[in-house]
Design an enzyme around this catalytic site. Structure first.
Site, mmCIF file in Angstrom:
data_model
loop_
_atom_site.group_PDB
_atom_site.id
_atom_site.type_symbol
_atom_site.label_atom_id
_atom_site.label_comp_id
_atom_site.label_asym_id
_atom_site.label_seq_id
_atom_site.Cartn_x
_atom_site.Cartn_y
_atom_site.Cartn_z
ATOM 1 C CG LEU A 1 5.232 -9.440 16.078
ATOM 2 C CD1 LEU A 1 5.988 -8.114 15.946
ATOM 3 C CD2 LEU A 1 5.705 -10.408 14.983
ATOM 4 C CG HIS B 1 0.934 -14.376 -5.408
ATOM 5 N ND1 HIS B 1 1.276 -13.078 -5.135
ATOM 6 C CD2 HIS B 1 0.106 -14.323 -6.488
ATOM 7 C CE1 HIS B 1 0.682 -12.266 -6.013
ATOM 8 N NE2 HIS B 1 -0.033 -13.003 -6.841
ATOM 9 C CG ASP C 1 4.300 -4.287 -5.208
ATOM 10 O OD1 ASP C 1 3.678 -5.245 -5.721
ATOM 11 O OD2 ASP C 1 4.323 -3.137 -5.700
HETATM 12 C C1 IPE Z 1 -0.300 -3.247 -2.916
HETATM 13 O O1 IPE Z 1 0.322 -3.719 -4.040
HETATM 14 C C2 IPE Z 1 -1.080 -4.330 -2.236
HETATM 15 C C3 IPE Z 1 -0.308 -5.422 -1.664
HETATM 16 C C4 IPE Z 1 0.991 -5.549 -1.675
HETATM 17 C C5 IPE Z 1 -1.097 -6.433 -1.037
HETATM 18 P P1 IPE Z 1 -0.322 -3.613 -5.503
HETATM 19 O O2 IPE Z 1 0.653 -4.254 -6.413
HETATM 20 O O3 IPE Z 1 -1.708 -4.120 -5.491
HETATM 21 O O4 IPE Z 1 -0.383 -2.034 -5.727
HETATM 22 P P2 IPE Z 1 -0.378 -1.173 -7.053
HETATM 23 O O5 IPE Z 1 -1.519 -1.654 -7.888
HETATM 24 O O6 IPE Z 1 0.935 -1.394 -7.722
HETATM 25 O O7 IPE Z 1 -0.526 0.238 -6.592
HETATM 26 C C1 IPE Z 2 2.265 -8.207 -4.275
HETATM 27 O O1 IPE Z 2 2.835 -8.636 -5.456
HETATM 28 C C2 IPE Z 2 1.324 -9.223 -3.700
HETATM 29 C C3 IPE Z 2 -0.090 -8.862 -3.785
HETATM 30 C C4 IPE Z 2 -0.589 -7.765 -4.272
HETATM 31 C C5 IPE Z 2 -1.012 -9.831 -3.247
HETATM 32 P P1 IPE Z 2 2.209 -8.276 -6.866
HETATM 33 O O2 IPE Z 2 1.383 -9.424 -7.317
HETATM 34 O O3 IPE Z 2 1.527 -6.959 -6.824
HETATM 35 O O4 IPE Z 2 3.517 -8.186 -7.742
HETATM 36 P P2 IPE Z 2 3.754 -7.250 -9.019
HETATM 37 O O5 IPE Z 2 3.559 -5.836 -8.575
HETATM 38 O O6 IPE Z 2 2.766 -7.674 -10.051
HETATM 39 O O7 IPE Z 2 5.167 -7.533 -9.418
HETATM 40 MG MG MG Z 3 2.221 -5.076 -7.226
#
Ligand code: IPE
Ligand code: IPE
Ligand code: MG
Length: 239
Positions: free
Chosen positions: A128, A34, A17
């Protein structure tokens, strides 16, 4: 092989995240956040394989992530395809066995094919176990498991009393793999966001504040060290 404090977790799960916030901090487009996140992921996969970790589960795209802006979803789908196309040879060479956690049928056709291809090509590899959660939700996974067991019961293949914790575990995407020992979520958020709800029953949790694109091998080693110092009791007592 890299040395690392023991015991090592058998199964590490990571909620990657913080890509969005990282992009914002660097004043660049979210897609680039990303993309940089994918670089971090490649390094962590390699290191896990070199360390001899049994299973690594990565949360790449949740069933809830479809709610995002279509341009961001499209960028993520593009990156997924790119990842599987560019990494598959090396992962196969490293004896990595890829499994997709989630509903592949709900994915765009090209991506669906790439995911099936990665699974098929690496299915007999013995290194793995790399689980990539895509179009994945923990509740959806549990509902699916319940359906699988109900259908078996209807066909007379199992009796209701045979629906045990083990039977339920065997009906999950992660069948045959150990439960999660260590769950890491970067970016400081302290929630599961519907990831591996059943499998994390006795997982140790770590919430480093670093954003995912900045998550380094040093951060990973620190997390593994912290895990090695945890006192796991499973409801009992360690003398
Ligand atoms: C969880 O992160 C999903 C992934 C990392 C793929 P999100 O950023 O989507 O989760 P919330 O919305 O903060 O709970
Ligand atoms: C996690 O990073 C990746 C995915 C959910 C695909 P985010 O895109 O949720 O990053 P934040 O939470 O907005 O910083
Ligand atoms: Mg996120």
């Amino acid at each position: 092989m890299t040395t690392q404090a023991s015991p090592l977790p058998r199964h590490v799960a990571i909620i990657m995240d913080g890509n969005g916030r990282w992009a914002k901090q660097h004043k660049i487009k979210i897609a680039l956040g990303h993309r940089t996140g994918v670089e971090a992921l490649r390094a962590i996969i390699r290191e896990s394989s070199d360390l001899g970790i049994e299973a690594l589960s990565l949360y790449a795209f949740s069933t809830e992530n479809w709610k995002r802006d279509p341009a961001e979803v499209e960028a993520l789908m593009g990156l997924l395809l790119e990842f599987f196309t560019s990494e598959i040879d090396e992962l196969d060479e490293k004896n990595v066995c890829i499994r997709i956690l989630g509903d592949k049928d709900g994915m765009p056709e090209k991506q669906r094919q790439a995911l099936i291809n990665a699974e098929t090509r690496t299915q007999s590899n013995t290194g793995l176990h790399l689980n990539i959660a895509i179009n994945y939700g923990g509740r959806a996974e549990l509902a699916r498991a319940a359906r699988i067991l109900a259908e078996k019961a209807l066909r007379g293949e199992i009796k209701p009393e045979e629906i045990t914790e083990q039977a339920l575990s065997d009906a999950l995407y992660t069948r045959g793999l150990p439960d999660v020992d260590l769950l890491i979520r970067t970016s400081g958020e302290m929630r599961l966001s519907n990831f591996l709800l059943f499998q994390c029953a006795y997982a140790e949790f770590l919430f480093p504040t670093v954003l995912w694109p900045d998550f380094s091998l040093e951060d990973y080693h620190q997390a593994l060290d912290a895990f090695a110092r945890r006192d796991r009791r499973y409801g009992g007592r360690n003398s």
